[in-house]
Write an enzyme that holds these catalytic residues in place. Structure first.
Site, PDB file in Angstrom:
ATOM      1  N   GLY A   1     -10.611  -7.790  -1.104  1.00  0.00           N
ATOM      2  CA  GLY A   1      -9.502  -8.119  -0.214  1.00  0.00           C
ATOM      3  C   GLY A   1      -8.992  -9.540  -0.321  1.00  0.00           C
TER       4      GLY A   1
ATOM      5  CE  LYS B   1     -22.249 -14.654   5.886  1.00  0.00           C
ATOM      6  NZ  LYS B   1     -22.245 -13.622   6.909  1.00  0.00           N
TER       7      LYS B   1
ATOM      8  N   GLY C   1     -13.803  -3.335  -0.027  1.00  0.00           N
ATOM      9  CA  GLY C   1     -15.146  -2.736   0.024  1.00  0.00           C
ATOM     10  C   GLY C   1     -15.362  -1.715  -1.079  1.00  0.00           C
TER      11      GLY C   1
ATOM     12  NE  ARG D   1      -4.163  -1.891   1.589  1.00  0.00           N
ATOM     13  CZ  ARG D   1      -5.308  -2.013   2.196  1.00  0.00           C
ATOM     14  NH1 ARG D   1      -5.520  -1.390   3.331  1.00  0.00           N
ATOM     15  NH2 ARG D   1      -6.266  -2.739   1.689  1.00  0.00           N
TER      16      ARG D   1
HETATM   17  P1  AMP Z   1     -15.572 -13.212   0.469  1.00  0.00           P
HETATM   18  O1  AMP Z   1     -14.976 -12.313   1.501  1.00  0.00           O
HETATM   19  O2  AMP Z   1     -17.067 -13.141   0.405  1.00  0.00           O
HETATM   20  O3  AMP Z   1     -14.905 -13.085  -0.874  1.00  0.00           O
HETATM   21  O4  AMP Z   1     -15.313 -14.686   0.995  1.00  0.00           O
HETATM   22  C1  AMP Z   1     -14.043 -15.247   1.053  1.00  0.00           C
HETATM   23  C2  AMP Z   1     -14.100 -16.454   1.930  1.00  0.00           C
HETATM   24  O5  AMP Z   1     -15.025 -17.387   1.403  1.00  0.00           O
HETATM   25  C3  AMP Z   1     -12.784 -17.180   2.017  1.00  0.00           C
HETATM   26  O6  AMP Z   1     -12.264 -17.041   3.311  1.00  0.00           O
HETATM   27  C4  AMP Z   1     -13.130 -18.626   1.705  1.00  0.00           C
HETATM   28  O7  AMP Z   1     -12.545 -19.559   2.595  1.00  0.00           O
HETATM   29  C5  AMP Z   1     -14.624 -18.656   1.862  1.00  0.00           C
HETATM   30  N1  AMP Z   1     -15.248 -19.723   1.058  1.00  0.00           N
HETATM   31  C6  AMP Z   1     -15.128 -19.911  -0.262  1.00  0.00           C
HETATM   32  N2  AMP Z   1     -15.789 -21.012  -0.641  1.00  0.00           N
HETATM   33  C7  AMP Z   1     -16.326 -21.548   0.473  1.00  0.00           C
HETATM   34  C8  AMP Z   1     -17.127 -22.701   0.725  1.00  0.00           C
HETATM   35  N3  AMP Z   1     -17.496 -23.531  -0.262  1.00  0.00           N
HETATM   36  N4  AMP Z   1     -17.525 -22.936   2.001  1.00  0.00           N
HETATM   37  C9  AMP Z   1     -17.163 -22.098   2.987  1.00  0.00           C
HETATM   38  N5  AMP Z   1     -16.405 -20.991   2.816  1.00  0.00           N
HETATM   39  C10 AMP Z   1     -15.999 -20.725   1.560  1.00  0.00           C
END
Ligand code: AMP
Length: 391
Positions: A350, A197, A373, A35
């Site tokens: 991130g 999610k 974000g 950064r």
């Molecule tokens: P995000 O911040 O929404 O991009 O989520 C990233 C996180 O999603 C990472 O820490 C991954 O370990 C988690 N992740 C990805 N695929 C899965 C899955 N099938 N089950 C549980 N966690 C997941």
């Protein structure tokens, strides 16, 4: 957006909002100085223009008041090493002592202020605090893309009081890369979305349907889409309240002729653990109580084939639990496909930057965003408050 390039800055005092929210280890050592490096082009340019530079940032989430653990002093030291010149440090970001240090600056010199968030007025976008920051300078420059989705004193409030405000090089580059890749892409545009999610990326998914030719969905968020297609996802992470929404997104994609790709096989495990028992199964073979932690090899191949035909690629979110070795292959396959493609590729969010680093493709993508974000905010089709404030 007015650029700092368009202003006469020689001899002027510039307040530059940077994002030096650096990862630190327990001993207070900087574990990644990207950064800081991302702002060097701007700082060097302004030194050559003989500006007087005030650098300001936040670091971490201090709970009100000063806390040595969140001091920006190590960042000042590292910047000084990288520029090979002295960088003065102010123990606060407003007040008489800081004003004196600013007045003592000679053209081409740098003063770094202490953590803005040691004052709770920063996050509250307090007008008096914003004015106190603005009073330090002739020109305000926002080069902190990663906080530009926040309405905070040093991001938006300060622009109401500063005599003149403009965007720095990094902010310009981030915003341009995004708009070039999503709103004016070389076709076909393929967006790869994964992560935990649907709910956190729902607005982005819906907005992306306006632009994409192909959308690849992996990660835990794919489970909700699979459930909408009638798959029994057993013990997998899923958002039941969003199953209808997922159906709606798929119907919308069909109407628009968008190729929406979901996993066709999965790597499942008996528990959420790197040492769990795991195996590759087709969608209707998930054992009772087991959970999907990665896309399977067949899915990875389909995703990689689609990526190979892209003109532009935007990637946000891993395909599985990439932090655990046995569930990293899907993310690695997608990363390799992106790295091997000649398309313009942007990686944002991130965790995705981290995943790209782990997969060893950092040097092989066109652009890695410094914002999580803020990048998602743009994917949602919203204007960043920090950018709007400069217009
Ligand atoms: P995000 O911040 O929404 O991009 O989520 C990233 C996180 O999603 C990472 O820490 C991954 O370990 C988690 N992740 C990805 N695929 C899965 C899955 N099938 N089950 C549980 N966690 C997941």
């Amino acid at each position: 957006m007015k650029s700092v390039r368009d202003l006469d800055v020689s001899g002027k005092t510039l307040f530059i909002r940077v994002d030096y929210n650096l990862p630190m280890d327990d001993q207070g050592n900087i574990s990644d100085d990207n950064r800081i490096r991302a702002t060097l082009e701007l700082i060097t340019y302004l030194i050559e223009k003989k500006s007087k530079l005030i650098l300001a940032s936040h670091l971490g989430r201090p709970k009100g008041g000063r806390d040595k653990k969140f001091s920006l002093k190590p960042a000042a030291v590292r910047l000084s090493e990288l520029l090979n010149m002295p960088v003065a440090f102010a123990e606060d970001c407003i007040g008489d002592a800081v004003k004196k240090q600013v007045q003592a600056l000679e053209p081409g010199q740098i003063l770094m202020l202490e953590n803005l968030r040691f004052h709770e007025e920063e996050k509250k976008n307090d007008p008096d605090f914003s004015k106190a920051l603005a009073d330090l300078c002739d020109v305000y420059v926002n080069d902190a893309f990663a906080v530009s989705h926040r309405d905070q004193a040093s991001v938006t409030g300060i622009t109401r009081y500063a005599k003149s405000s403009a965007a720095g090089f990094l902010l310009e580059k981030e915003v341009r890369s995004y708009y070039d890749s999503v709103e004016h892409p070389k076709k076909p545009l393929i967006v790869v979305i994964g992560g935990a999610k649907v709910s956190s990326k729902l607005a982005a998914l819906e907005n992306m349907l306006k632009f994409v030719d192909c959308m690849i969905i992996g990660g835990a968020m794919a489970n909700t889409f699979l459930a909408a297609n009638g798959v029994d996802t057993k013990g997998s992470m899923i958002e039941t309240d969003l199953i209808d929404t997922a159906s709606g997104i798929m119907a919308h994609a069909r109407e628009k002729g968008i190729n929406l790709l979901l996993p066709s096989d999965l790597v499942v495990a008996d528990r959420f653990d790197k040492d769990a028992q795991s195996r590759t199964v087709s969608l209707n073979e998930i054992p009772d109580g087991w959970m999907a932690l990665d896309v399977g090899p067949e899915s990875a191949k389909r995703f990689a084939n689609a990526i190979a035909s892209a003109g532009t690629i935007v990637w946000n979110g891993p395909m599985g639990v990439f932090e655990m070795g046995p569930f990293a292959a899907g993310t690695q396959a997608v990363a390799d496909a992106i790295a091997g493609s000649s398309a313009f590729s942007v990686v944002g969010g991130g965790d995705t930057g981290l995943a790209a680093k782990q997969c060893g493709i950092t040097e092989k993508v066109s652009y890695i965003s410094t914002g999580g974000g803020a990048f998602l905010h743009m994917m949602e089709g919203k204007v960043l408050p920090g950018v709007a404030a400069l217009e």
